[in-house]
Design an enzyme around this catalytic site. Structure first.
Site, PDB file in Angstrom:
ATOM      1  N   CYS A  56     -38.221 -40.614  13.547  1.00  0.00           N
ATOM      2  CA  CYS A  56     -37.025 -40.661  12.521  1.00  0.00           C
ATOM      3  C   CYS A  56     -37.786 -41.117  11.487  1.00  0.00           C
ATOM      4  O   CYS A  56     -38.844 -41.552  11.159  1.00  0.00           O
ATOM      5  CB  CYS A  56     -35.639 -41.378  12.912  1.00  0.00           C
ATOM      6  SG  CYS A  56     -35.819 -43.070  12.550  1.00  0.00           S
ATOM      7  N   ARG A  85     -23.119 -40.548   6.775  1.00  0.00           N
ATOM      8  CA  ARG A  85     -23.292 -41.131   8.003  1.00  0.00           C
ATOM      9  C   ARG A  85     -22.825 -42.798   7.864  1.00  0.00           C
ATOM     10  O   ARG A  85     -22.356 -43.050   8.941  1.00  0.00           O
ATOM     11  CB  ARG A  85     -24.509 -41.168   8.433  1.00  0.00           C
ATOM     12  CG  ARG A  85     -25.136 -39.842   8.377  1.00  0.00           C
ATOM     13  CD  ARG A  85     -26.602 -39.723   9.115  1.00  0.00           C
ATOM     14  NE  ARG A  85     -26.766 -40.539  10.325  1.00  0.00           N
ATOM     15  CZ  ARG A  85     -27.692 -40.907  10.878  1.00  0.00           C
ATOM     16  NH1 ARG A  85     -29.003 -40.577  10.612  1.00  0.00           N
ATOM     17  NH2 ARG A  85     -27.752 -41.681  12.016  1.00  0.00           N
ATOM     18  N   PRO A 104     -39.878 -46.769  18.808  1.00  0.00           N
ATOM     19  CA  PRO A 104     -39.725 -46.525  20.484  1.00  0.00           C
ATOM     20  C   PRO A 104     -38.609 -47.146  21.141  1.00  0.00           C
ATOM     21  O   PRO A 104     -37.856 -47.902  20.466  1.00  0.00           O
ATOM     22  CB  PRO A 104     -41.135 -47.096  20.938  1.00  0.00           C
ATOM     23  CG  PRO A 104     -41.325 -48.262  19.863  1.00  0.00           C
ATOM     24  CD  PRO A 104     -40.736 -47.831  18.652  1.00  0.00           C
ATOM     25  N   VAL A 105     -38.584 -46.615  22.590  1.00  0.00           N
ATOM     26  CA  VAL A 105     -37.294 -47.445  23.206  1.00  0.00           C
ATOM     27  C   VAL A 105     -37.984 -47.835  24.445  1.00  0.00           C
ATOM     28  O   VAL A 105     -37.350 -48.120  25.397  1.00  0.00           O
ATOM     29  CB  VAL A 105     -36.415 -46.115  23.797  1.00  0.00           C
ATOM     30  CG1 VAL A 105     -35.481 -45.634  22.729  1.00  0.00           C
ATOM     31  CG2 VAL A 105     -37.129 -44.815  24.405  1.00  0.00           C
ATOM     32  N   ASP A 106     -39.192 -48.433  24.456  1.00  0.00           N
ATOM     33  CA  ASP A 106     -39.785 -49.085  25.639  1.00  0.00           C
ATOM     34  C   ASP A 106     -39.068 -50.328  26.075  1.00  0.00           C
ATOM     35  O   ASP A 106     -39.093 -50.422  27.204  1.00  0.00           O
ATOM     36  CB  ASP A 106     -41.321 -49.348  25.230  1.00  0.00           C
ATOM     37  CG  ASP A 106     -41.491 -50.195  24.098  1.00  0.00           C
ATOM     38  OD1 ASP A 106     -40.867 -49.862  22.891  1.00  0.00           O
ATOM     39  OD2 ASP A 106     -42.397 -50.954  23.895  1.00  0.00           O
ATOM     40  N   LEU A 107     -38.559 -51.012  25.039  1.00  0.00           N
ATOM     41  CA  LEU A 107     -37.996 -52.206  25.472  1.00  0.00           C
ATOM     42  C   LEU A 107     -36.560 -51.992  25.980  1.00  0.00           C
ATOM     43  O   LEU A 107     -36.187 -52.823  27.078  1.00  0.00           O
ATOM     44  CB  LEU A 107     -37.819 -53.270  24.158  1.00  0.00           C
ATOM     45  CG  LEU A 107     -39.195 -53.524  23.631  1.00  0.00           C
ATOM     46  CD1 LEU A 107     -39.237 -54.430  22.226  1.00  0.00           C
ATOM     47  CD2 LEU A 107     -40.148 -54.227  24.554  1.00  0.00           C
ATOM     48  N   ARG A 162     -29.654 -41.874  16.660  1.00  0.00           N
ATOM     49  CA  ARG A 162     -30.637 -42.436  17.615  1.00  0.00           C
ATOM     50  C   ARG A 162     -29.743 -43.552  18.551  1.00  0.00           C
ATOM     51  O   ARG A 162     -30.138 -43.683  19.671  1.00  0.00           O
ATOM     52  CB  ARG A 162     -31.471 -43.413  16.801  1.00  0.00           C
ATOM     53  CG  ARG A 162     -32.682 -44.042  17.340  1.00  0.00           C
ATOM     54  CD  ARG A 162     -33.428 -44.729  16.535  1.00  0.00           C
ATOM     55  NE  ARG A 162     -33.952 -46.128  17.568  1.00  0.00           N
ATOM     56  CZ  ARG A 162     -35.016 -45.871  18.331  1.00  0.00           C
ATOM     57  NH1 ARG A 162     -35.504 -44.918  18.247  1.00  0.00           N
ATOM     58  NH2 ARG A 162     -35.233 -46.964  18.912  1.00  0.00           N
ATOM     59  N   ASN A 211     -22.479 -50.578  12.543  1.00  0.00           N
ATOM     60  CA  ASN A 211     -23.467 -50.994  13.563  1.00  0.00           C
ATOM     61  C   ASN A 211     -22.941 -51.859  14.635  1.00  0.00           C
ATOM     62  O   ASN A 211     -23.431 -51.991  15.546  1.00  0.00           O
ATOM     63  CB  ASN A 211     -24.639 -51.456  13.033  1.00  0.00           C
ATOM     64  CG  ASN A 211     -25.502 -50.604  12.279  1.00  0.00           C
ATOM     65  OD1 ASN A 211     -25.171 -49.322  12.586  1.00  0.00           O
ATOM     66  ND2 ASN A 211     -26.707 -51.148  11.725  1.00  0.00           N
TER      67      ASN A 211
HETATM   68  N1  EPU Z   1     -38.689 -51.677  18.934  1.00  0.00           N
HETATM   69  C1  EPU Z   1     -39.894 -51.298  19.833  1.00  0.00           C
HETATM   70  N2  EPU Z   1     -39.221 -50.987  21.136  1.00  0.00           N
HETATM   71  C2  EPU Z   1     -37.989 -50.720  21.483  1.00  0.00           C
HETATM   72  C3  EPU Z   1     -37.151 -50.964  20.576  1.00  0.00           C
HETATM   73  C4  EPU Z   1     -37.294 -51.364  19.430  1.00  0.00           C
HETATM   74  O1  EPU Z   1     -40.756 -51.553  19.531  1.00  0.00           O
HETATM   75  O2  EPU Z   1     -37.654 -50.345  22.681  1.00  0.00           O
HETATM   76  C5  EPU Z   1     -39.001 -52.119  17.564  1.00  0.00           C
HETATM   77  C6  EPU Z   1     -38.583 -51.138  16.384  1.00  0.00           C
HETATM   78  O3  EPU Z   1     -39.520 -49.969  16.336  1.00  0.00           O
HETATM   79  C7  EPU Z   1     -38.422 -51.809  15.263  1.00  0.00           C
HETATM   80  C8  EPU Z   1     -37.990 -53.459  15.877  1.00  0.00           C
HETATM   81  O4  EPU Z   1     -38.163 -53.057  17.297  1.00  0.00           O
HETATM   82  O5  EPU Z   1     -39.859 -52.186  14.742  1.00  0.00           O
HETATM   83  C9  EPU Z   1     -36.357 -53.502  15.637  1.00  0.00           C
HETATM   84  O6  EPU Z   1     -35.759 -52.472  16.149  1.00  0.00           O
HETATM   85  P1  EPU Z   1     -34.337 -52.513  16.854  1.00  0.00           P
HETATM   86  O7  EPU Z   1     -34.342 -51.893  18.172  1.00  0.00           O
HETATM   87  O8  EPU Z   1     -33.704 -53.782  16.541  1.00  0.00           O
HETATM   88  O9  EPU Z   1     -33.570 -51.327  15.897  1.00  0.00           O
HETATM   89  P2  EPU Z   1     -32.262 -50.716  16.401  1.00  0.00           P
HETATM   90  O10 EPU Z   1     -31.459 -51.096  17.491  1.00  0.00           O
HETATM   91  O11 EPU Z   1     -33.017 -49.122  16.798  1.00  0.00           O
HETATM   92  C10 EPU Z   1     -30.629 -51.240  14.711  1.00  0.00           C
HETATM   93  C11 EPU Z   1     -29.820 -50.730  13.713  1.00  0.00           C
HETATM   94  C12 EPU Z   1     -30.509 -50.395  12.564  1.00  0.00           C
HETATM   95  C13 EPU Z   1     -31.249 -51.555  11.790  1.00  0.00           C
HETATM   96  C14 EPU Z   1     -32.077 -52.314  13.098  1.00  0.00           C
HETATM   97  C15 EPU Z   1     -32.584 -53.622  12.591  1.00  0.00           C
HETATM   98  C16 EPU Z   1     -27.697 -49.844  14.816  1.00  0.00           C
HETATM   99  C17 EPU Z   1     -26.998 -48.351  15.331  1.00  0.00           C
HETATM  100  N3  EPU Z   1     -28.922 -49.719  14.151  1.00  0.00           N
HETATM  101  O12 EPU Z   1     -31.469 -50.379  14.966  1.00  0.00           O
HETATM  102  O13 EPU Z   1     -29.736 -49.824  11.420  1.00  0.00           O
HETATM  103  O14 EPU Z   1     -32.152 -51.353  10.911  1.00  0.00           O
HETATM  104  O15 EPU Z   1     -31.203 -52.547  14.225  1.00  0.00           O
HETATM  105  O16 EPU Z   1     -31.723 -54.388  12.371  1.00  0.00           O
HETATM  106  O17 EPU Z   1     -27.112 -50.873  15.187  1.00  0.00           O
HETATM  107  C18 EPU Z   1     -28.807 -48.414   9.691  1.00  0.00           C
HETATM  108  O18 EPU Z   1     -27.926 -48.623  10.121  1.00  0.00           O
HETATM  109  O19 EPU Z   1     -29.186 -47.757   8.668  1.00  0.00           O
HETATM  110  C19 EPU Z   1     -30.034 -48.693  10.663  1.00  0.00           C
HETATM  111  C20 EPU Z   1     -31.240 -48.218  10.751  1.00  0.00           C
END
Ligand code: EPU
Length: 429
Positions: free
Chosen positions: A126, A408, A132-135, A102, A23
């Site tokens: 997934c 992966r 979501p990606v709203d943020l 993602r 990550n």
């Molecule tokens: N969220 C929103 N809106 C957004 C973005 C996130 O509501 O626009 C929510 C998510 O739905 C979730 C929370 O915010 O409930 C945290 O999500 P985050 O954005 O931190 O997760 P991410 O960036 O998509 C990364 C890791 C994940 C890890 C999470 C949390 C990578 C490539 N992925 O995902 O890793 O679980 O942070 O620490 O860095 C994994 O490696 O298996 C994995 C899933």
């Protein structure tokens, strides 16, 4: 499709080398889009997600070359990637590629920062929730990008460049923080990111960007300040060790019993998880070579753990801890607050004889005397590896199906485990 066969009951003893963090590697590779010069990354793990991201970046015109092994290097040394985005030929990231991983959505920010536009497929749902990606879109808009959603694609435009601004995240998001930083480094003026994610991988990417000439301070805290610069240069950076791989093998040793040095692991990257293991009665000793994990004979104590953003207990180790607690002497509780639906491993652990009940975001795990091997499969990589951990303590044979999830995120999993005495083999289809 490959499967993994595990026969439980073996002690683990010896050394497991810890690889570079998946990550951190993924956003570091994506950061190469911000410069026309070469970014060299050392300690890159050999993972399916890294190969897939090479393909995705290749579609934008990025050249990635992998150095051959130098004398004295073994499979335990990470790879070195030389990544050059001298000419970006395409600013579209298509559905066929983004839907497979993602994190590839994160190309949005550097493409807009460097090229003034990007068209990136929405990643879709997934196995661990809606995600979501709203943020991420909010952060881009705050920096002056115009966003349209068109046919399942996010179309972002900033023909006159991005402008520094204040971004306040209502919820901690790793991807949102990476996006805000990568968009801000080439923006005009200063950006302040409030409620930023503090995960160590954010700090690692910021360190690399600073070597490339960016001006980022506060990474690792919840307030990050980025002073925009006009261009970035090439650099060389070694990926930090994988804290999730570290925690996973620590739990494997705790489950099977034995004594293993997790070589190159850094305790400060996963203190909350190490504390949970200590509370469970596992011996955890930081050394100058890594972290030594031992459990000899004594039973495991149950724990109470709630997942939350760093520095709390990571969601990416929740399934593994649950597997471990299936054999504790008493009842454990694990609350998952990061993702709303990350309990897909529960039904499979139950197939192995675990007693787990779910109520909303709270899992109750009653420790059992014995687990028994079975056929299992999982739908995401951390869930899959939790089944491997359970299998190490299960009687008889467990077959973990759909091994591509493990590939992966875990480099040479079966070699690393068999190297310390586990009975593990890959059955090729
Ligand atoms: N969220 C929103 N809106 C957004 C973005 C996130 O509501 O626009 C929510 C998510 O739905 C979730 C929370 O915010 O409930 C945290 O999500 P985050 O954005 O931190 O997760 P991410 O960036 O998509 C990364 C890791 C994940 C890890 C999470 C949390 C990578 C490539 N992925 O995902 O890793 O679980 O942070 O620490 O860095 C994994 O490696 O298996 C994995 C899933």
């Amino acid at each position: 499709m490959d499967r993994i066969r595990i026969v439980g009951g073996r002690r683990l003893d010896g050394v497991i080398p810890i690889s570079g963090a998946k990550n951190a590697t993924l956003p570091l590779m994506i950061a190469s889009l911000l410069t026309g010069e070469t970014l060299t990354l050392d300690n890159v793990p050999r993972l399916a997600d890294v190969v897939l991201l090479q393909r995705i970046l290749g579609n934008h015109g990025v050249d990635v070359t992998v150095s051959g092994k130098r004398s004295g290097e073994t499979a335990d040394h990470g790879q070195t990637l030389h990544i050059s985005a001298a000419r970006i030929v395409d600013t579209t990231a298509p559905y066929e590629l983004v839907s497979k991983m993602r994190a590839s959505f994160w190309v949005l920010a550097p493409l807009v920062a460097r090229m003034g536009q990007a068209r990136v497929s929405m990643p879709g749902g997934c196995a661990i929730g809606t995600r979501p990606v709203d943020l991420l879109i909010m952060a881009m808009e705050r920096l002056g990008a115009r966003i349209d959603i068109d046919g399942g694609y996010v179309v972002a435009r900033a023909p006159h460049g991005l402008k520094g601004a204040e971004i306040v995240f209502p919820k901690v998001t790793v991807g949102g923080t990476h996006t805000a930083i990568m968009a801000a480094v080439l923006a005009d003026g200063t950006t302040v990111i409030e409620n930023a994610a503090r995960e160590p991988e954010i700090g690692d990417v910021a360190d690399c960007l600073n070597k490339m000439g960016a001006r980022i301070s506060g990474a690792g805290t919840n307030r990050i300040v980025v002073e925009g610069v006009t261009r970035l240069n090439g650099a060389r950076h070694a990926v930090l060790p994988d804290r999730i791989e570290t925690g996973t093998y620590a739990m494997a040793v705790a489950m099977a019993g034995g004594e293993v040095l997790l070589q190159n692991a850094r305790p400060e990257l996963l203190q909350a998880a190490l504390d949970a293991l200590s509370n469970a009665g596992v011996s955890v000793t930081p050394t100058n070579q890594g972290i030594r994990i031992a459990r000899n004979g004594a039973g495991l104590q149950p724990v109470e753990v709630t997942t939350a953003p760093f520095p709390s207990f990571p969601t990416d180790l929740q399934a593994q801890l649950m597997a471990l607690m299936t054999r504790a002497r008493g009842t454990s509780h694990i609350v998952e607050t990061v993702f709303e639906n990350r309990f897909m491993h529960v039904q499979e652990l139950v197939r192995l004889g675990a007693h787990i009940s779910l109520e909303g975001e709270r899992a109750t795990i009653e420790g059992v005397e014995r687990l028994k091997g079975a056929q299992v499969m999982a739908t995401d990589l951390r869930a899959s590896v939790s089944l491997v951990i359970a299998a190490l303590a299960a009687e008889g044979e467990t077959i973990v199906n759909r091994v591509y999830h493990l590939d992966r995120g875990f480099e040479r999993l079966e070699q690393k485990l068999s190297g310390v005495g586990a009975e593990v083999e890959r059955l090729s289809a």
